[in-house]
Enzyme design. Structure first.
Site, short mmCIF file in Angstrom:
data_model
loop_
_atom_site.label_atom_id
_atom_site.label_comp_id
_atom_site.label_asym_id
_atom_site.label_seq_id
_atom_site.Cartn_x
_atom_site.Cartn_y
_atom_site.Cartn_z
N ASP A 41 0.94 -1.04 -0.14
CA ASP A 41 -0.10 0.17 0.11
C ASP A 41 1.06 1.21 0.20
O ASP A 41 2.07 1.19 0.80
CB ASP A 41 -0.82 -0.28 1.32
CG ASP A 41 -1.71 -1.32 1.28
OD1 ASP A 41 -2.42 -1.69 -0.33
OD2 ASP A 41 -2.35 -0.96 2.17
N ARG A 99 -1.81 -1.08 -8.06
CA ARG A 99 -2.30 -0.31 -7.99
C ARG A 99 -2.05 0.94 -8.42
O ARG A 99 -1.23 1.73 -7.68
CB ARG A 99 -2.67 -0.86 -7.17
CG ARG A 99 -3.91 0.18 -6.53
CD ARG A 99 -4.20 -0.30 -4.48
NE ARG A 99 -4.34 -1.15 -4.61
CZ ARG A 99 -4.17 -2.38 -2.61
NH1 ARG A 99 -3.58 -0.87 -2.42
NH2 ARG A 99 -3.89 -2.84 -2.45
C1 LIG Z 1 -8.83 -1.11 -3.55
C2 LIG Z 1 -8.49 0.22 -3.05
C3 LIG Z 1 -7.43 0.52 -2.12
C4 LIG Z 1 -6.31 1.33 -2.11
N1 LIG Z 1 -5.00 1.65 -1.89
C5 LIG Z 1 -4.70 2.58 -1.38
C6 LIG Z 1 -2.98 3.05 -1.18
O1 LIG Z 1 -2.26 2.11 -0.81
N2 LIG Z 1 -2.83 4.55 -0.65
C7 LIG Z 1 -3.81 5.25 -0.88
O2 LIG Z 1 -3.42 6.89 -0.41
N3 LIG Z 1 -5.15 5.45 -0.72
C8 LIG Z 1 -5.45 4.07 -1.23
N4 LIG Z 1 -7.00 3.93 -1.70
C9 LIG Z 1 -8.06 5.32 -1.81
C10 LIG Z 1 -8.19 5.83 -3.27
O3 LIG Z 1 -6.85 6.44 -2.83
C11 LIG Z 1 -9.22 6.97 -2.67
O4 LIG Z 1 -8.69 8.08 -1.35
C12 LIG Z 1 -10.23 6.28 -2.25
O5 LIG Z 1 -10.62 5.18 -3.13
C13 LIG Z 1 -11.85 7.09 -3.14
O6 LIG Z 1 -10.90 7.18 -3.86
P1 LIG Z 1 -12.28 6.78 -5.06
O7 LIG Z 1 -11.37 6.96 -6.76
O8 LIG Z 1 -13.45 5.91 -4.73
O9 LIG Z 1 -13.42 8.93 -5.72
P2 LIG Z 1 -14.09 9.37 -4.96
O10 LIG Z 1 -14.54 10.74 -5.89
O11 LIG Z 1 -13.59 9.82 -3.31
O12 LIG Z 1 -15.25 8.24 -4.31
C14 LIG Z 1 -16.66 8.32 -5.81
C15 LIG Z 1 -17.70 7.55 -4.51
O13 LIG Z 1 -17.19 7.06 -3.75
C16 LIG Z 1 -17.81 6.64 -2.40
N5 LIG Z 1 -17.21 6.29 -1.55
C17 LIG Z 1 -15.98 6.84 -2.00
N6 LIG Z 1 -14.80 6.31 -0.95
C18 LIG Z 1 -15.86 5.55 0.16
C19 LIG Z 1 -15.00 5.74 1.40
N7 LIG Z 1 -14.83 5.22 2.51
N8 LIG Z 1 -16.83 4.70 2.02
C20 LIG Z 1 -18.13 5.08 1.74
N9 LIG Z 1 -17.97 5.00 -0.15
C21 LIG Z 1 -16.80 6.03 -0.62
C22 LIG Z 1 -18.53 8.19 -2.58
O14 LIG Z 1 -19.82 7.46 -2.82
C23 LIG Z 1 -17.85 8.48 -3.58
O15 LIG Z 1 -18.90 9.49 -4.37
C24 LIG Z 1 -7.44 2.48 -2.09
C25 LIG Z 1 -8.72 2.35 -2.57
C26 LIG Z 1 -9.00 1.29 -3.16
C27 LIG Z 1 -10.40 0.93 -3.52
#
Ligand SMILES: Cc1cc2nc3c(=O)[nH]c(=O)nc-3n(C[C@H](O)[C@H](O)[C@H](O)COP(=O)(O)OP(=O)(O)OC[C@H]3O[C@@H](n4cnc5c(N)ncnc54)[C@H](O)[C@@H]3O)c2cc1C
Length: 298
Positions: free
Chosen positions: A125, A175
């Site tokens: 991560d 990722r």
């Molecule tokens: C499998 C996976 C691994 C990840 N690993 C890392 C990592 O190693 N390092 C890092 O910095 N970040 C990590 N992240 C987090 C990522 O960077 C984002 O902060 C997070 O995914 C929100 O961005 P989004 O692309 O979903 O878009 P967003 O615009 O934030 O979300 C789109 C929509 O999805 C929904 N949503 C998003 N997140 C959530 C939540 N937590 N709970 C409920 N609803 C939500 C909301 O409805 C939102 O409107 C990871 C995310 C995923 C899915």
């Protein structure tokens, strides 16, 4: 509603832990390996691949780092014994990255050796920008010895395009996510749309350069953009996968699966479930609204 949700985010940390647990259950797979294995089996039976993550924060003592390494080994054993379709995600600060690089290297080496012997992939991560360089350095060191290791790149960082170019000179497994930490403007894109545009740009670049990509997002705009890119590049389903967090936007994840893509669910579990849940609720005030509903409808 927005104001109400924000207010809820503030009161959640003072709610009794037992109450937080009720709604946290959707986002974490319990506090021990047994409950996590059950969750993974259930997801696998629905055709979702998984990556398991032992919840934890940055540690500073050698004893804690070794304990954390042992927990990772336990997960690897559980994946193997139960024949789970899962890999392992790991935060290197849990193995002491910040306080003792050499110790972290030894412990991570042990994790990768065991994973390799069990044919399990391990994903590093990505954490806050203070550790980006050393995280990438550790990845590159280990990649020379192991082919079962991959890394995360964050689309909000301005440096990511260059990281993609440099790291994808060899066969690599990324990722790509937006990034979750609060970073200064000098190093990070801040606008919602510019982060989206950079996400698609670095994803396309990585795929064009032959990298395997985990497309980690719940943003439908990015999911559609990614589908367009993989189609344009004529990629097979084996050259990428989508990734989402447990419990988040399950309708979208079902649609992605039904459209024939492979999708992996990030399954966090462990004793530190409370801290993780509070962070998730603070990230997304809409979730707090759901929380309120679940509290009062019980
Ligand atoms: C499998 C996976 C691994 C990840 N690993 C890392 C990592 O190693 N390092 C890092 O910095 N970040 C990590 N992240 C987090 C990522 O960077 C984002 O902060 C997070 O995914 C929100 O961005 P989004 O692309 O979903 O878009 P967003 O615009 O934030 O979300 C789109 C929509 O999805 C929904 N949503 C998003 N997140 C959530 C939540 N937590 N709970 C409920 N609803 C939500 C909301 O409805 C939102 O409107 C990871 C995310 C995923 C899915």
């Amino acid at each position: 509603m927005k104001i109400l949700n924000s207010a809820l985010v503030n009161i959640i940390p003072i709610l009794p832990k037992s109450l937080v647990r009720v709604f946290a259950n959707k986002y974490i797979a319990g506090d021990n390996i047994g409950t996590a294995v059950e969750t993974v089996k259930n997801l696998n039976s629905k055709k979702f691949m998984v990556t398991m993550d032992v919840l934890g924060e940055s540690i500073s003592s050698k004893e804690e780092a070794i304990k954390s390494k042992d927990e990772q080994l336990e997960v690897l054993d559980a994946i193997s014994k139960n024949n789970l379709d899962s890999n392992l995600s790991i935060k290197l600060t849990m193995l002491g990255l910040k306080s003792d690089y050499a110790l972290c290297e030894n412990l991570f080496n042990e994790v990768l050796e065991k994973a390799k012997s069990l044919n399990i992939f391990v994903r590093i991560d990505m954490e806050e920008s203070a550790v980006t360089d050393i995280t990438i350095q550790m990845f590159e060191t280990m990649r020379k010895k192991f082919d079962n290791v991959g890394i995360v790149l964050q689309a909000y960082l301005r440096r990511t395009e260059q990281d993609v170019i440099r790291l994808s000179e060899q066969k690599v497994n990324f990722r790509i996510c937006k990034g979750i930490y609060i970073e200064p403007e000098e190093i990070a894109f801040k606008g919602y749309d510019e982060i989206r545009q950079n996400y698609l740009k670095v994803l396309k670049l990585a795929l064009e350069r032959g990298a395997y990509c985990g497309i980690a997002t719940h943003d439908e705009y990015l999911v559609e953009g990614a589908e367009k890119i993989v189609k344009e590049l004529g990629l097979t389903k084996q050259q990428y996968e989508f990734q989402m967090l447990l419990g988040v936007r399950e309708n979208l994840r079902d649609r992605i699966l039904n459209r024939g893509h492979r999708i992996r669910i990030y399954v966090p579990f462990g004793e530190r479930w409370y801290e993780y849940s509070i962070r998730r609720f603070q990230e997304n005030p809409n979730v707090a609204g759901q929380v309120l509903k679940s509290i009062f409808s019980r």
